[in-house]
Motif scaffolding. Structure first.
Motif, PDB file in Angstrom:
ATOM      1  N   GLY A 189       0.842  -1.190   0.000  1.00  0.00           N
ATOM      2  CA  GLY A 189       0.000   0.000   0.000  1.00  0.00           C
ATOM      3  C   GLY A 189       0.877   1.241   0.000  1.00  0.00           C
ATOM      4  N   LYS A 191       2.370   3.605   2.648  1.00  0.00           N
ATOM      5  CA  LYS A 191       2.520   3.740   4.099  1.00  0.00           C
ATOM      6  C   LYS A 191       3.434   4.893   4.518  1.00  0.00           C
ATOM      7  N   ASP A 215      -5.413   2.973   0.949  1.00  0.00           N
ATOM      8  CA  ASP A 215      -4.817   1.661   0.719  1.00  0.00           C
ATOM      9  C   ASP A 215      -5.821   0.698   0.074  1.00  0.00           C
ATOM     10  N   CYS A 227      -4.223  -4.521   1.690  1.00  0.00           N
ATOM     11  CA  CYS A 227      -2.825  -4.176   1.961  1.00  0.00           C
ATOM     12  C   CYS A 227      -2.489  -4.620   3.389  1.00  0.00           C
TER      13      CYS A 227
END
Length: 476
Positions: A189, A191, A215, A227
């Motif tokens: 994803g 992050k 995400d 994710c």
């Protein structure tokens, strides 16, 4: 070019589909897919990104201007930012929002996961093809008796098909492992630098719900269910070790198969395919070496050892990110997949072309079966009124004498003739041959094989009926 090192995994073993997955072109096209998915998700969540910008990015998703990226990297020494720059040159309207809020791991790590999953799909399909081939072989030879071995010493007979069922069972376990690993794969994803998504929280004015949705939207656009819920800057390298453990399992199964074939070929019972113009030895023109099976064993050792790399990498990561994983992963992960691709090509090729020699198998059985039949011979004599203890002693003496003929004189096992000529047993050679019929000593092997194929193998093959048959081609 012949003056530069090239990996034999690319030039000799893996096929084009697997090699492309780990090519620079696949990587950089996937980066652009991810940048487009990020921009679309950010637009859907309310950021000031226009459809015109996204359409511009989509129009250059595949025509990567490598010359621009390579020239830029010489200046900035950063591969991701060089490709952000090159994409921006092609997409001047979208240039301000490309890679918005993301770190290098957004494209780097997510791409690795995407490619590993696609590579596992190729591996899965090749496993299915090997299952098909072995199932046909096991079915064909399910009732052909052959010597079994424990400690590589002759033991109670089995059948050629039952032995193949053992190879098949290992491959089915590997298929289950690959399915399990694939089912649990998640994207990183987006992050951020330490996994906190702080930059995205800032972009969305502190709206946690939009950050959470980001995400999910990206995963859906890339074809993933979800994710990782938490991460540092990178996804956990535990995923790499899990993936390569599955590949190592395939290598283990293939090595077992190849070792069995090499031993069987030595005994001239079963041989791997040998082409009309193939040369087995530069010195000994008559030789038919099991070169393909030996190659399987060699590549398998490499994969098994290579699978330790991600284990050590995972164990030695520091806090939220450390870069000592990068150079190792660039080598260990692609080469594990390329090697397994080559192994499965060889496995399918060898299994599909196995040559069985029933007469040689029968000859070897006949040399050992008289010893194995002695208990039945003794029981039949007892039923006719014989003394069990005296019969046992006579069999012991005849067995030792027959063994001496075989081992010291190189003669034929004449145990049955010796017993037929001993009046204490009261049985003819013809009757003894019936007692020593190989089919009587294979136990449930034919039925086990049939039950295994119908009850376990066929449901798997039905589940993967869409996987097309492809003849495994090998280059050397």
């Amino acid at each position: 070019m012949k003056d530069t090192y090239e990996s034999p995994l690319s030039s000799r073993y893996a096929d084009d589909k697997m090699k492309y997955l780990f090519s620079p072109d696949k990587k950089f096209r996937t980066w652009r897919r991810l940048w487009i998915a990020l921009a679309e998700a950010e637009k859907e969540l309310g950021l000031n990104i226009t459809q015109e910008q996204i359409d511009e990015m989509k129009s250059h998703a595949d025509d990567i201007n490598y010359d621009v990226a390579e020239a830029r990297e010489k200046v900035v020494r950063h591969d991701v930012m060089s490709h952000v720059y090159a994409f921006g040159i092609q997409c001047p309207k979208a240039e301000p929002i490309i890679h918005l809020g993301a770190t290098s791991c957004y494209v780097g790590d997510n791409t690795d996961i995407i490619i590993m999953r696609e590579a596992l799909q190729l591996v899965r399909d090749k496993l299915v093809r090997v299952v098909r081939i072995l199932a046909k072989f096991a079915e064909k030879y399910k009732s052909l008796p052959t010597l079994a071995f424990t400690h590589f010493q002759p033991a109670q007979p089995t059948t050629v098909g039952k032995r193949a069922a053992l190879w098949l069972q290992d491959i089915l376990i590997d298929l289950e492992d690959v399915e399990y690993v694939m089912s649990g794969m998640k994207l990183l994803g987006s992050k951020g630098t330490t996994g906190t998504q702080a930059s995205f929280l800032e972009l969305f004015d502190g709206d946690h719900e939009k950050v959470r949705k980001l995400d999910k939207i990206i995963a859906g656009k890339i074809g993933f269910k979800e994710c990782f819920a938490v991460s540092g800057q990178t996804y956990t390298r535990k995923l790499d070790s899990r993936v390569l453990a599955a590949l190592s399992g395939i290598a283990q199964s293939a090595a077992k198969f190849s070792n069995d074939i090499r031993l069987l070929q030595h005994m001239k019972e079963v041989e791997e395919p040998f082409e009309k113009n193939q040369i087995g030895s530069s010195a000994m023109a008559y030789k038919r070496n099991p070169m393909r099976s030996e190659r399987i064993a060699s590549l398998a050792r490499y994969v098994i050892v290579d699978s330790l790399n991600p284990c050590i990498t995972e164990a030695t990561q520091w806090f939220e990110r450390t870069l000592d994983d990068s150079a190792n992963r660039r080598i260990s992960i692609p080469e594990a997949f390329l090697a397994v691709d080559g192994i499965l090509n060889l496995y399918a090729n060898v299994a599909d072309g196995l040559v069985v020699y029933p007469r040689v198998i029968k000859k070897h059985l006949e040399s050992e079966l008289p010893f194995m039949a002695t208990e039945n011979i003794m029981m039949d004599a007892v039923k006719r009124g014989g003394d069990r203890q005296k019969l046992h002693e006579h069999i012991r003496q005849h067995s030792m004498a027959a063994s001496r003929v075989v081992k010291e004189e190189g003669g034929k096992n004449d145990l049955l003739e010796r017993i037929a000529n001993d009046p204490i047993f009261g049985v003819s050679l013809e009757d003894l041959n019936k007692i020593a019929s190989p089919e009587k000593y294979v136990g449930c092997a034919p039925q086990q094989t049939e039950d295994f194929i119908s009850g376990t193998v066929k449901p798997v093959l039905e589940r993967y009926s869409s996987v097309t048959d492809e003849k495994a081609e090998i280059s050397v």
